[in-house]
Write a protein that holds these residues in place. Structure first.
Motif, PDB file in Angstrom:
ATOM      1  N   PHE A  83       0.908  -1.204  -0.079  1.00 40.05           N
ATOM      2  CA  PHE A  83      -0.044   0.130  -0.034  1.00 40.05           C
ATOM      3  C   PHE A  83       0.844   1.209  -0.110  1.00 40.05           C
ATOM      4  O   PHE A  83       0.535   2.192  -0.600  1.00 40.05           O
ATOM      5  N   LEU A  84       2.049   1.326   0.731  1.00 37.30           N
ATOM      6  CA  LEU A  84       2.906   2.442   0.710  1.00 37.30           C
ATOM      7  C   LEU A  84       3.319   2.639  -0.466  1.00 37.30           C
ATOM      8  O   LEU A  84       3.338   3.727  -0.957  1.00 37.30           O
TER       9      LEU A  84
ATOM     10  N   GLY B  14       1.043   4.672  -2.789  1.00 32.52           N
ATOM     11  CA  GLY B  14       0.937   5.821  -2.457  1.00 32.52           C
ATOM     12  C   GLY B  14       0.169   6.075  -1.243  1.00 32.52           C
ATOM     13  O   GLY B  14      -0.269   7.370  -1.245  1.00 32.52           O
ATOM     14  N   ALA B  15      -0.034   5.231  -0.604  1.00 32.31           N
ATOM     15  CA  ALA B  15      -0.769   5.274   0.754  1.00 32.31           C
ATOM     16  C   ALA B  15       0.169   6.178   1.450  1.00 32.31           C
ATOM     17  O   ALA B  15       1.360   6.113   1.639  1.00 32.31           O
ATOM     18  N   THR B  16      -0.603   6.793   2.482  1.00 30.01           N
ATOM     19  CA  THR B  16       0.183   7.486   3.531  1.00 30.01           C
ATOM     20  C   THR B  16       0.457   6.629   4.621  1.00 30.01           C
ATOM     21  O   THR B  16      -0.118   5.692   4.518  1.00 30.01           O
TER      22      THR B  16
ATOM     23  N   GLU C 283      -2.835   5.921   6.333  1.00 34.99           N
ATOM     24  CA  GLU C 283      -3.741   4.854   5.662  1.00 34.99           C
ATOM     25  C   GLU C 283      -3.355   3.622   5.628  1.00 34.99           C
ATOM     26  O   GLU C 283      -4.065   2.613   5.740  1.00 34.99           O
TER      27      GLU C 283
ATOM     28  N   HIS D  78       6.728   8.040   5.332  1.00 37.83           N
ATOM     29  CA  HIS D  78       5.956   7.132   5.022  1.00 37.83           C
ATOM     30  C   HIS D  78       6.624   5.957   4.880  1.00 37.83           C
ATOM     31  O   HIS D  78       6.479   5.266   3.918  1.00 37.83           O
TER      32      HIS D  78
ATOM     33  N   PRO E  50       3.705  10.084  -0.497  1.00 38.49           N
ATOM     34  CA  PRO E  50       2.622   9.437  -1.276  1.00 38.49           C
ATOM     35  C   PRO E  50       2.600   9.718  -2.735  1.00 38.49           C
ATOM     36  O   PRO E  50       2.332   9.158  -3.687  1.00 38.49           O
TER      37      PRO E  50
ATOM     38  N   LEU F  53      -7.339   5.441  -1.756  1.00 37.63           N
ATOM     39  CA  LEU F  53      -6.430   6.286  -0.878  1.00 37.63           C
ATOM     40  C   LEU F  53      -6.456   7.584  -1.371  1.00 37.63           C
ATOM     41  O   LEU F  53      -6.715   8.113  -2.360  1.00 37.63           O
TER      42      LEU F  53
ATOM     43  N   ILE G 276      -4.354  10.002  -2.245  1.00 34.22           N
ATOM     44  CA  ILE G 276      -3.639  10.411  -3.220  1.00 34.22           C
ATOM     45  C   ILE G 276      -4.292  10.261  -4.614  1.00 34.22           C
ATOM     46  O   ILE G 276      -3.895  10.823  -5.708  1.00 34.22           O
TER      47      ILE G 276
END
Lengths: 266, 236
Positions: free
Chosen positions: A165-166, A169-171, A174, A255, B94, B124, B126
């Motif tokens: 997920f990271l 683009g997940a923070t 998230e 992140h 992100p 998400l 972003i």
């Protein structure tokens, strides 16, 4: 102080110990192998409780708020440390994080309760503040250790999913949200379970004690309700606090999931 | 560490400044330490639009670690990564990672169907301004020789190769500018691997503004799908 309850003499304590003696005899006769552990547990329990009784007798005579706070801090430090002792994965600041979470949550809740709800005069009266704090600490420590354990285990076992997920683009928030939710849920299970069956399956120990000491059941129940709210709120606050602090350690500002900061013990 | 051409002469670049003209991504003196050991040191190269780069080296040379570092998933001990003229540390990660996507060697999917897995990323923050494009996915699936039924399969029953395809589509649909592919075909059968290669080529040909880095143990595969290579020797 007026005595509205039956005092227990040493002889009566010995009679109570005889209850265990029945089991010890049974165990020896039937070769159940329980006698040793039963005896050790009984002796430890007696020694610890008598010691605590004497310590409390002394604590209750304290009329200096600084001393009371010092005793409260010592209790909190012990609770903070034993919450960590039960976890399997540690990081550098885990003891500090646990202590900080349990300190803020239990002091806040107990402080509000004695000054705003029960309105103890003076606020630092050890007869109220110490047992109340003790109950909040005991429950918060269970919640904190369960949540810490669940959170760190989850991060390790779901590492690939979290990093996937990271990478998309997940923070960090998230990516960590699900493990955080699970950790909080796990930490709150004992408290919420006991609230649900309160009075139906178990009569809380504190309430039983008050009733035996001569309080009317209705009064005892009212106290118990206040205590339960204190416990639930203290546990929730402490659990949220420790999970968020751990999140800050194990997920960096960039992140990244930094599992190398986690060490396995035992 | 050397970078050398394979099929095509290597492009001239200014590794000193790491800001070669037109480069998508510049890597300057990047170094990675793990438990006191340097895995690689002083790596510099540029990634240009249309680049097809192989990352080669023996096991343990840190190929995955290099791709992970480029995605900002691991800290590096020295050096800089510059994307879009901005050093990585000044970017919102992100957002950076929505342009430079790393694909893990082992795909990690969540519970639910293939399609749910594909849709999930749009939740998400972003990616919230985009929407899931089923037609695009069906187009990609066709290139992979799969039908729309595949979208309804639960992720739990997928083979390793199929899961890799889903993870791959999940990244591809976000139209990244650079894909970092860590042994993407390691768990695929020959047929699917070839189709996946074709899909990557098709994706890149769409705009010719994108680039990929690919690690593999199969030299003939790298020969087929990459133009130049970055060699990691291990131990710096």
């Amino acid at each position: 102080m007026e005595q509205s309850y039956i005092q227990i003499s040493n002889g009566q304590l010995a009679l109570a110990a005889a209850l265990i003696l029945i089991n010890v005899i049974l165990s020896v006769v039937l070769q159940l192998g329980l006698e040793r552990r039963l005896a050790i547990a009984s002796v430890r329990m007696i020694v610890q409780l008598l010691l605590v009784g004497y310590v409390l007798e002394w604590v209750f005579t304290l009329r200096n708020p600084l001393w009371v706070l010092l005793v409260a801090l010592a209790m909190t430090a012990m609770a903070g440390a034993s919450a960590v002792d039960r976890t399997r994965r540690r990081f550098k600041r885990i003891y500090w994080n646990s202590f900080f979470s349990i300190l803020t949550s239990s002091f806040l809740v107990t402080g509000l309760a004695v000054s705003g709800i029960i309105r103890v005069e003076p606020w630092y009266d050890p007869q109220y503040i110490i047992p109340l704090l003790g109950m909040v600490l005991g429950n918060a420590l269970t919640g904190i250790s369960l949540a810490l354990d669940r959170f760190t285990e989850d991060l390790v076992s779901r590492r690939e999913q979290i990093e996937a997920f990271l990478a998309l683009g997940a923070t960090r928030w998230e990516a960590a949200h699900k493990p955080i939710q699970e950790a909080l849920r796990t930490g709150m299970i004992p408290t919420i379970n006991s609230m649900l069956v309160m009075g139906l399956v178990s009569l809380p120990g504190m309430m039983t004690g008050q009733i035996l000491a001569g309080a009317s059941p209705i009064d005892a129940v009212r106290y118990q309700i206040v205590i339960i709210f204190m416990i639930a709120s203290g546990t929730a606050l402490g659990t949220i606090g420790v999970v968020l602090l751990t999140f800050q350690v194990l997920f960096s500002q960039e992140h990244q999931l930094r599992l190398e900061r986690l060490n396995k013990v035992k | 560490m050397t970078t050398e051409p394979m099929n095509e002469p290597i492009k001239q670049r200014d590794t000193q400044a790491g800001l070669a003209h037109g480069s998508l991504l510049s890597v300057v003196n990047l170094s990675r330490q793990l438990q006191g050991q340097w895995i690689w040191q002083g790596i510099s190269f540029d990634v240009f639009p249309g680049d097809r780069i192989a990352v080669v080296g023996p096991s343990g040379a840190g190929k995955s670690l290099l791709l992970r570092a480029l995605a900002g998933l691991d800290p590096v001990q020295a050096g800089r990564i510059i994307f879009d003229g901005q050093p990585m540390e000044r970017q919102f990660m992100p957002r950076y990672r929505s342009h430079v996507i790393y694909l893990h060697q082992r795909p990690a999917l969540t519970e639910g169907t293939v399609e749910e897995n594909l849709q999930q990323v749009y939740r998400l923050a972003i990616h919230r301004d985009r929407t899931y494009d089923r037609n695009q996915i069906l187009h990609y699936l066709k290139l992979l020789g799969r039908t729309a039924d595949f979208l309804q399969r639960p992720s739990a029953v997928l083979s390793g190769g199929e899961a890799q395809i889903v993870a791959f589509l999940r990244a591809l649909q976000l139209s990244p500018r650079i894909l970092l592919l860590d042994e993407p075909t390691a768990s695929l059968d020959v047929e699917t691997a070839r189709r996946l290669e074709a899909l990557v080529q098709a994706w890149q040909a769409e705009t010719s503004q994108t680039a990929y880095l690919w690690t593999s143990h199969d030299p003939t595969q790298l020969q087929r799908i990459t133009d130049r290579q970055i060699t990691l020797n291990g131990g710096g």
